[in-house]
Design a protein around this motif. Structure first.
Motif, PDB file in Angstrom:
ATOM      1  N   MET A  84       0.848  -1.205   0.000  1.00 54.49           N
ATOM      2  CA  MET A  84       0.000   0.000   0.000  1.00 54.49           C
ATOM      3  C   MET A  84       0.888   1.261   0.000  1.00 54.49           C
ATOM      4  O   MET A  84       2.029   1.229   0.444  1.00 54.49           O
ATOM      5  N   GLY A  85       0.296   2.378  -0.386  1.00 52.53           N
ATOM      6  CA  GLY A  85       1.081   3.606  -0.539  1.00 52.53           C
ATOM      7  C   GLY A  85       1.166   4.436   0.734  1.00 52.53           C
ATOM      8  O   GLY A  85       0.664   4.047   1.789  1.00 52.53           O
ATOM      9  N   GLU A  86       1.795   5.591   0.592  1.00 52.00           N
ATOM     10  CA  GLU A  86       1.960   6.500   1.736  1.00 52.00           C
ATOM     11  C   GLU A  86       0.616   7.086   2.174  1.00 52.00           C
ATOM     12  O   GLU A  86       0.380   7.337   3.348  1.00 52.00           O
ATOM     13  N   ASN A  87      -0.280   7.327   1.204  1.00 49.89           N
ATOM     14  CA  ASN A  87      -1.608   7.824   1.570  1.00 49.89           C
ATOM     15  C   ASN A  87      -2.302   6.838   2.508  1.00 49.89           C
ATOM     16  O   ASN A  87      -2.942   7.229   3.487  1.00 49.89           O
ATOM     17  N   THR A  88      -2.166   5.569   2.183  1.00 51.84           N
ATOM     18  CA  THR A  88      -2.822   4.525   2.989  1.00 51.84           C
ATOM     19  C   THR A  88      -2.288   4.554   4.406  1.00 51.84           C
ATOM     20  O   THR A  88      -3.047   4.502   5.384  1.00 51.84           O
ATOM     21  N   LYS A  89      -0.945   4.637   4.528  1.00 49.28           N
ATOM     22  CA  LYS A  89      -0.330   4.634   5.865  1.00 49.28           C
ATOM     23  C   LYS A  89      -0.848   5.817   6.681  1.00 49.28           C
ATOM     24  O   LYS A  89      -1.195   5.694   7.845  1.00 49.28           O
ATOM     25  N   SER A  90      -0.897   6.977   6.017  1.00 52.62           N
ATOM     26  CA  SER A  90      -1.331   8.177   6.717  1.00 52.62           C
ATOM     27  C   SER A  90      -2.794   8.051   7.147  1.00 52.62           C
ATOM     28  O   SER A  90      -3.168   8.406   8.271  1.00 52.62           O
ATOM     29  N   MET A  91      -3.629   7.541   6.240  1.00 59.61           N
ATOM     30  CA  MET A  91      -5.045   7.351   6.582  1.00 59.61           C
ATOM     31  C   MET A  91      -5.174   6.407   7.783  1.00 59.61           C
ATOM     32  O   MET A  91      -5.918   6.677   8.725  1.00 59.61           O
ATOM     33  N   LEU A  92      -4.416   5.312   7.743  1.00 60.69           N
ATOM     34  CA  LEU A  92      -4.519   4.318   8.819  1.00 60.69           C
ATOM     35  C   LEU A  92      -4.148   4.933  10.169  1.00 60.69           C
ATOM     36  O   LEU A  92      -4.835   4.743  11.162  1.00 60.69           O
ATOM     37  N   ILE A  93      -3.034   5.651  10.186  1.00 64.25           N
ATOM     38  CA  ILE A  93      -2.578   6.227  11.459  1.00 64.25           C
ATOM     39  C   ILE A  93      -3.613   7.222  11.982  1.00 64.25           C
ATOM     40  O   ILE A  93      -3.958   7.235  13.163  1.00 64.25           O
ATOM     41  N   THR A  94      -4.147   8.040  11.077  1.00 66.27           N
ATOM     42  CA  THR A  94      -5.086   9.071  11.508  1.00 66.27           C
ATOM     43  C   THR A  94      -6.404   8.462  11.990  1.00 66.27           C
ATOM     44  O   THR A  94      -6.960   8.862  13.013  1.00 66.27           O
ATOM     45  N   ARG A  95      -6.895   7.485  11.254  1.00 65.51           N
ATOM     46  CA  ARG A  95      -8.146   6.838  11.683  1.00 65.51           C
ATOM     47  C   ARG A  95      -7.911   6.001  12.949  1.00 65.51           C
ATOM     48  O   ARG A  95      -8.805   5.847  13.779  1.00 65.51           O
ATOM     49  N   ALA A  96      -6.700   5.462  13.091  1.00 64.70           N
ATOM     50  CA  ALA A  96      -6.372   4.723  14.316  1.00 64.70           C
ATOM     51  C   ALA A  96      -6.453   5.672  15.511  1.00 64.70           C
ATOM     52  O   ALA A  96      -7.010   5.332  16.556  1.00 64.70           O
ATOM     53  N   LEU A  97      -5.905   6.863  15.338  1.00 66.86           N
ATOM     54  CA  LEU A  97      -5.940   7.830  16.436  1.00 66.86           C
ATOM     55  C   LEU A  97      -7.389   8.174  16.807  1.00 66.86           C
ATOM     56  O   LEU A  97      -7.747   8.247  17.980  1.00 66.86           O
ATOM     57  N   ALA A  98      -8.227   8.356  15.779  1.00 68.50           N
ATOM     58  CA  ALA A  98      -9.642   8.666  16.039  1.00 68.50           C
ATOM     59  C   ALA A  98     -10.294   7.522  16.804  1.00 68.50           C
ATOM     60  O   ALA A  98     -11.025   7.735  17.782  1.00 68.50           O
ATOM     61  N   GLU A  99      -9.983   6.297  16.365  1.00 66.67           N
ATOM     62  CA  GLU A  99     -10.635   5.124  16.956  1.00 66.67           C
ATOM     63  C   GLU A  99     -10.181   4.907  18.403  1.00 66.67           C
ATOM     64  O   GLU A  99     -10.988   4.652  19.294  1.00 66.67           O
ATOM     65  N   MET A 100      -8.871   5.009  18.632  1.00 68.46           N
ATOM     66  CA  MET A 100      -8.394   4.755  19.997  1.00 68.46           C
ATOM     67  C   MET A 100      -8.829   5.871  20.942  1.00 68.46           C
ATOM     68  O   MET A 100      -9.135   5.625  22.109  1.00 68.46           O
TER      69      MET A 100
END
Ligand SMILES: NC(=O)C1=CN([C@@H]2O[C@H](COP(=O)(O)OP(=O)(O)OC[C@H]3O[C@@H](n4cnc5c(N)ncnc54)[C@H](OP(=O)(O)O)[C@@H]3O)[C@@H](O)[C@H]2O)C=CC1
Ligand SMILES: O=C(CO)COP(=O)(O)O
Length: 341
Positions: free
Chosen positions: A206-222
């Motif tokens: 997956m690309g850099e956009n994916t990584k960034s999305m994951l980290i940001t949504r992870a922060l929202a979720e946690m």
């Protein structure tokens, strides 16, 4: 100021070793307790930990020891760097000896049967002890190699925080204080799950956009989960929240990331954990977190998705499809007081 008595580090693994070295470099006598006499002997002779952090020299002021009772008797300040699965069973037999001690947990996990954080277990075992936690973006090898970083010591006990800052703060390791023990500790435990997902995404190309999305949504979720549990969401914007989440989700040095990467390469969970040969707390945290989120009704699609892949027989493609097709939500949960969420 140098501590009058030696400082204890409980645990002979990577992080215990890195923290023991930092304390020794700051001029303190350190007793590092480990269960394996052969490992202790090897450190005594070769000044290197034979299994963890290979190539890192152990400071002469770190004394490897195997008698836990003697260690607890000799030391007032104890850093606990045991896996979450072992902390209770190691310390409970010595409960009486812990009264009045300063116990600082470095462990980033949640107890399987009780959903307790490590400092809550310490409090239960030793109600007369003074309790704190230490958490932040602190990959053990980087800490040991003196890459500049920072951490957070958190406790309601201000004097404990000051003492930990005094002994551990150094040229390459800044120690910030916080009174939000629960938030700091929860951040450190939760981010491990998302590091597994991040490692998986990288293995899948997956690309850099994916990584960034994951980290940001992870922060929202946690953060959403933490607020439900009564934590202060602002703590998640600090080193022990977003700071640790970024490093663990970005670095191949993270063991949780490595497990995810191996899963993304097609290994089974069992093979991925065996190949690692060290603690990856996120696997257990995932199980208990999924059950807890369901019990308290918190929406955690990333946790649910990873759980479905690892324990419910769903394929990666099925889960990715489900996540991407889910109803679009509001970006930031906590900015609005007008019911916009
Ligand atoms: N490594 C890192 O970068 C960081 C780790 N942490 C946290 O620190 C905690 C410990 O991790 P880490 O040091 O990396 O782990 P490691 O996998 O490097 O080492 C685990 C250590 O715990 C010992 N151990 C396991 N079970 C028991 C037991 N029942 N009794 C006594 N000792 C036991 C192991 O002994 P043996 O070798 O004999 O099996 C080993 O010394 C984890 O919660 C982790 O999340 C926090 C920040 C950074
Ligand atoms: O907590 C850590 C870095 O802050 C270490 O993460 P891992 O346990 O995934 O290696």
């Amino acid at each position: 100021m140098t501590e009058q008595r030696p400082i204890a580090v409980l645990g002979g693994g990577s992080f215990g070793t890195a923290v023991a070295n930092l304390l020794a470099e700051n001029g303190h006598a350190v007793r590092q307790w480990m269960r394996d006499p052969e490992q202790a002997e090897a450190i005594r002779v070769h000044r290197e930990n034979p299994r963890y952090l290979k190539g890192i020299k152990i400071h002469p002021a770190v004394e490897p020891v195997t008698d836990l009772l003697e260690t607890l008797t000799a030391c007032d300040l104890c850093f606990v760097a045991l896996p979450s699965s072992a902390l209770r069973s190691v310390l409970a037999p010595h409960a009486e000896r812990l009264a009045g001690k300063l116990l600082v947990s470095l462990t980033k996990g949640i107890e399987a049967q009780t959903f307790k954080l490590m400092s809550e277990i310490l409090e239960e075992i030793a109600p007369q002890a003074r309790i704190g936690v230490l958490s932040g973006p602190n990959l053990a090898r980087e800490v040991a190699e003196h890459a500049l970083t920072a951490t957070v010591v958190a406790s309601e006990d201000e004097e404990l925080c000051e003492r930990v800052q005094a002994v551990l703060h150094g040229r390459t390791f800044r120690v910030y204080a916080s009174s939000d023990r629960f938030g700091v500790e929860l951040g450190g435990a939760l981010k491990n799950v998302y590091a597994i997902i991040a490692g998986m995404a990288v293995a899948l190309g997956m690309g850099e956009n994916t990584k960034s999305m994951l980290i940001t949504r992870a922060l929202a979720e946690m953060t959403r989960f933490a607020v439900n549990q009564g934590a202060n969401p602002m703590t998640f914007l600090g080193l022990a929240g977003v700071g640790d989440l970024i490093v663990t989700c970005s670095s191949p040095k993270s063991r949780n990331y490595q497990v995810g990467f191996a899963l993304g390469q097609g290994l089974s969970l069992e093979d991925a954990v065996t190949r690692l040969g060290e603690v990856a707390e996120g696997v257990n945290t995932l199980k208990v977190l999924k059950a807890k989120a369901q019990e308290v009704g918190v929406y955690m699609p990333l946790v649910a998705g990873l759980h479905a892949i690892l324990f419910e027989g769903r394929t990666l493609n099925q889960v990715i499809e489900l996540l991407m097709r889910a109803e679009p939500k509001t970006d930031v949960d906590f900015i609005s007081t007008s019911g916009f969420n």
